[in-house]
Scaffold this active site. Structure first.
Site: not given
Ligand code: 13P
Length: 268
Positions: A97, A169, A236
């Site tokens: 991540h 991501e 997230g």
């Molecule tokens: P958000 O959905 O808060 O932008 O975070 C995404 C994330 O890092 C999921 O692993």
């Protein structure tokens, strides 16, 4: 029927046992009539509460950890092994991540070792990749993602390739309420498919799910998932809101059960 993946990454939340129990109560309430069809739901919980999540998640929801170490046991202060996770009922783990890359300075080499060890231990591996804002601004997003993925997959034996899920991501989309266009997501998805095919061959590449993550909400699923031909989402903030998480599960299920409306990436 297609199966969409819905993974909630709770990050460093909730912050107490009471808050965990309240969250789990609400989540069970969301799915009181069972899980919607065509959606594989997983929650990635913080280490101290994994056992609580293992016993409190709604029936059928998978449990993931947010990190893992590559060694099996021994003198590695502060680390947690794949075997320990499996022993607690964990079925998959997030690896690489961007917040681990950023705050814990994880390198591509660390991530490769973690992915290989977790897959060999029988865990599903949600491999996170994504470019920075600067990389996108200079048109390097495809190279950045291909490099991260190539490095991360290098240690995973082919026999375990189907334990991999790739989560795209973009770092600039995490926690910002900015999302790429469906075309931008789709073009990176194609890069990911190619990188997986180079490592494991075409059949495996077709079978490896590719998810989008970064500021996903139920209302943005058409752009972030459906129109971009993704296999699901890694969520997230909004996964901390059980009714929003439930709405996403329903929207994914509706799309899965509608059938025949899933864009075929090979024809795009
Ligand atoms: P958000 O959905 O808060 O932008 O975070 C995404 C994330 O890092 C999921 O692993």
């Amino acid at each position: 029927m297609k199966t969409y993946h819905l993974i909630g990454n709770l990050k460093m939340n909730p912050v107490s046992r009471d808050a965990v129990d309240r969250y789990l109560d609400m989540l069970r309430h969301e799915f009181v009539d069972g899980l919607p069809e065509g959606v594989a739901i997983t929650v990635a919980a913080p280490f101290p509460y994994l056992e609580r999540f293992a016993s409190g998640l709604p029936e059928g929801v998978g449990l993931a950890a947010q990190d893992v170490f590559w060694e099996g046991e021994g003198a590695y202060t502060g680390e947690v092994s794949s075997a320990m996770l499996r022993d607690l009922g964990v079925s998959s783990v997030l690896v690489g991540h961007s917040e681990r890359r950023r705050y814990a300075r994880e390198s591509d080499d660390d991530i490769a070792k973690k992915a290989a060890a977790a897959a060999e231990a029988g865990l599903g591996v949600v491999l996170c990749v994504g470019e920075t804002a600067e990389e996108r601004a200079s048109g390097r997003e495809a190279d950045a993602v291909a490099e991260q993925l190539g490095a991360a997959l290098s240690g995973v034996p082919s026999v375990h390739a189907r334990r991999i899920v790739v989560a795209y991501e973009p770092r600039w989309a995490i926690g910002t309420d900015r999302v790429p266009t469906p075309e931008e997501i789709l073009s990176v998805r194609i890069v990911i498919r190619r990188a997986v095919a180079e490592r494991f061959g075409h059949d495996t590449a077709e079978a490896v799910p590719v998810l989008y993550g970064g500021s996903v909400r139920a209302v943005s699923l058409p752009e972030t998932c459906f129109d971009a031909a993704m296999d699901g989402v890694l969520v997230g903030r909004e996964s901390l809101v059980p009714d929003e998480f439930g709405r996403m599960a329903c929207a994914l299920s509706e799309r899965a059960t509608a059938g025949g409306t899933v864009p075929d990436i090979d024809r795009i």
